[in-house]
Write an enzyme that holds these catalytic residues in place. Structure first.
Site, PDB file in Angstrom:
ATOM      1  N   LYS A 182     -20.840  14.531  16.452  1.00  0.00           N
ATOM      2  CA  LYS A 182     -20.642  13.350  17.292  1.00  0.00           C
ATOM      3  C   LYS A 182     -21.437  12.184  16.718  1.00  0.00           C
ATOM      4  O   LYS A 182     -22.638  12.067  16.940  1.00  0.00           O
ATOM      5  CB  LYS A 182     -21.082  13.581  18.735  1.00  0.00           C
ATOM      6  CG  LYS A 182     -20.632  12.438  19.676  1.00  0.00           C
ATOM      7  CD  LYS A 182     -21.479  12.287  20.899  1.00  0.00           C
ATOM      8  CE  LYS A 182     -22.744  11.509  20.659  1.00  0.00           C
ATOM      9  NZ  LYS A 182     -22.519  10.081  20.296  1.00  0.00           N
ATOM     10  N   GLU A 213     -35.066  15.345  16.086  1.00  0.00           N
ATOM     11  CA  GLU A 213     -35.796  14.456  15.169  1.00  0.00           C
ATOM     12  C   GLU A 213     -35.815  13.104  15.853  1.00  0.00           C
ATOM     13  O   GLU A 213     -34.784  12.440  15.974  1.00  0.00           O
ATOM     14  CB  GLU A 213     -35.107  14.400  13.802  1.00  0.00           C
ATOM     15  CG  GLU A 213     -36.006  13.860  12.708  1.00  0.00           C
ATOM     16  CD  GLU A 213     -35.987  12.353  12.642  1.00  0.00           C
ATOM     17  OE1 GLU A 213     -36.972  11.745  13.132  1.00  0.00           O
ATOM     18  OE2 GLU A 213     -35.031  11.782  12.137  1.00  0.00           O
ATOM     19  N   CYS A 259     -37.065   5.739  11.274  1.00  0.00           N
ATOM     20  CA  CYS A 259     -38.114   6.443  12.008  1.00  0.00           C
ATOM     21  C   CYS A 259     -39.410   6.573  11.220  1.00  0.00           C
ATOM     22  O   CYS A 259     -40.489   6.635  11.810  1.00  0.00           O
ATOM     23  CB  CYS A 259     -37.620   7.810  12.443  1.00  0.00           C
ATOM     24  SG  CYS A 259     -36.974   8.823  11.083  1.00  0.00           S
ATOM     25  N   GLU A 296     -42.484   2.619  19.800  1.00  0.00           N
ATOM     26  CA  GLU A 296     -41.634   2.386  18.640  1.00  0.00           C
ATOM     27  C   GLU A 296     -40.758   1.162  18.894  1.00  0.00           C
ATOM     28  O   GLU A 296     -39.914   1.159  19.787  1.00  0.00           O
ATOM     29  CB  GLU A 296     -40.763   3.611  18.357  1.00  0.00           C
ATOM     30  CG  GLU A 296     -39.971   3.489  17.067  1.00  0.00           C
ATOM     31  CD  GLU A 296     -39.167   4.737  16.759  1.00  0.00           C
ATOM     32  OE1 GLU A 296     -39.142   5.146  15.588  1.00  0.00           O
ATOM     33  OE2 GLU A 296     -38.560   5.299  17.689  1.00  0.00           O
TER      34      GLU A 296
END
Length: 490
Positions: free
Chosen positions: A188, A262, A296, A395
């Protein structure tokens, strides 16, 4: 065709633009939902694409389940699956320039970054194919009475959920390992970046992967939730935000499905008091905000010794102000646009938060000047940051870096570890052994000494809220396997 623009209607097949890959065939979508792909450079629609419905996803899951339960895919010899993986690698390699154009065109990733990273897509398939010769899929052990055969078998049907920022590399990281393990898959991709996965589906078909082993259905969050909660899915592998990861882990936990996550990062680059500043600027400064900070592993906290603070900040600011901001197709562009309108708004809000918290804008701090269109934000360095500020803890996913002072090595390690994340990092020192000692103390999944490195042979993943499990490396294969022990009296 203009080499410096992406024209999906001319460059991609009708299958990639209008259909899904389900059960080995290009299927016309069953639902009616559509999605506009918007260029982050021009803010114009480049393509209108279909999104998967619940019915599409149900058919894809059924296909993957049948391929696992009723065909011999899971029982092929590792060397046989390796042949398929190498053929997929060949197909990706043949299309790699198109894959690069898709990445730049969809989300504005700068060409330098795309050129540096895209090769990993081929590397993942070659690496896992190579493990067919060395990995212990089956091993014999001597037991107290007789012997035991330890089998590492495929976990089953795996849902692979890829994010919008680097879909090709992050998806191949998952898919290559899943296929080598013997899993069947439902992929997906994000609604904003479906084209990479569908172009990869063309590679899968061309490589002769059996029907149902790989299914690709781009879809939004609601249909994605259906995928995660479906009892026919044995393993969910997700890359994305920490908040979304928590929800997926909760759903998987309720039904004890295997899950790999992750997630986010807020990684620290530690400059020791003896570090070569010029070397750090050349090697690491671009990776404090690679792809406009939308990756990331970006080194978004820069930890500097008090006695070198002014020197480092002056050099960092001078270097960042030389970063070319603009057209991501140009090879000298270091910082392109952020990828989405909502991401632009999120980053601009964090710039206001940083000022309100008392941090000083050393450079940048707003929209990039000189652009009538596009989601361009000026590369920003915040100074006078303390590690309790939101800009140091959350973040941001934009071209925003926080400079934080420390007094000694112990405090540098403490600051680096004082985070809910633990994904990446770096340490720079003239004394390599000192840097290595510091690196061992930082609670993070990957860390580089006097360098910044990524490699398909190394496990990738994080401590704490940066995720669960590892991808890439031998460890990435284990994430798609179950272990069985068979005892024998002889």
């Amino acid at each position: 065709m203009n080499a410096k623009t992406f024209e999906p209607a001319a460059e991609l097949s009708e299958d990639v633009r209008t259909r899904f890959l389900i059960d080995g065939k290009w299927q016309v979508p069953l639902g009616l939902e559509r999605f506009d792909l918007v260029s982050p450079m021009t803010e114009t629609v480049t393509l209108n694409v279909p999104l998967g419905s619940h019915a599409d996803m149900d058919v894809a899951i059924t296909s993957a389940r049948r391929a696992f339960d009723e065909t011999d895919w899971a029982y092929l010899a590792p060397s046989q699956r390796a042949q398929y993986l190498n053929r997929v690698a060949d197909e990706i390699e043949a299309r790699i320039e198109l894959f690069k154009r898709v990445w730049i065109g969809q989300v504005g990733a700068p060409a330098w970054f795309v050129n540096a990273i895209s090769g990993a897509a081929v590397g993942h398939f070659r690496f896992y194919a190579g493990l067919s010769e060395t990995y212990p899929f089956e091993e014999q052990r001597i037991a107290a009475a007789g012997s035991v055969t330890v089998l590492r078998e495929p976990v089953g049907v795996a849902a692979l959920i890829a994010p919008w920022n680097a879909p090709l590399v992050l998806l191949t990281q998952k898919l290559a390992a899943a296929l080598m393990a013997g899993c069947t898959t439902v992929i997906k991709p994000s609604p904003e970046t479906p084209l990479d996965a569908l172009l990869l589906a063309e590679c899968v078909v061309a490589a002769g992967i059996p029907a149902g082993v790989v299914n690709v259905v781009p879809a939004g969050r609601e249909v994605g939730s259906r995928l995660v909660s479906d009892s026919r899915i044995d393993k969910v592998s997700f890359t994305g935000s920490t908040d979304a990861g928590r929800q997926i882990a909760k759903v998987c936990g309720e039904r004890l499905a295997r899950v790999g996550l992750e997630l986010g990062g807020k990684s620290a680059s530690i400059l020791c008091d003896d570090a070569d500043l010029d070397d750090w600027m050349r090697t690491l400064a671009p990776f404090t905000m690679p792809f406009s900070g939308q990756i990331c592993f970006a080194q978004t906290r820069v930890l500097v010794p008090e006695n070198r603070h002014d020197e480092v900040v002056d050099a960092f600011v001078a270097g960042v102000e030389k970063f070319q901001v603009g057209d991501p197709w140009q090879p000298d562009t270091v910082v392109g646009p952020v990828s989405l309108a909502r991401q632009r708004d999120r980053v601009l809000n964090y710039l206001d938060v940083g000022r309100a918290e008392g941090a000083r804008v050393a450079t940048g701090g707003g929209r990039a000047l000189g652009f009538d269109r596009g989601y361009f934000i000026s590369p920003t360095i915040f100074d006078n940051v303390t590690n309790d500020m939101r800009i140091a803890r959350e973040e941001i996913f934009g071209p925003v870096v926080s400079v934080i002072k420390y007094r000694n090595d112990d405090e540098a390690v403490a600051i680096a570890n004082d985070s809910e994340f633990g994904l990446s990092g770096s340490v720079f020192s003239a004394d390599a052994e000192r840097a290595a000692r510091i690196a061992r103390r930082v609670r993070t999944g990957q860390i580089s000494v006097n360098s910044f490195n990524l490699d398909v042979i190394a496990p990738f993943g994080g401590y704490k809220n940066s995720g669960l499990g590892r991808e890439s490396g031998v460890e990435g294969l284990g994430g798609f396997q179950e272990t069985k022990a068979i005892f024998s009296p002889t």
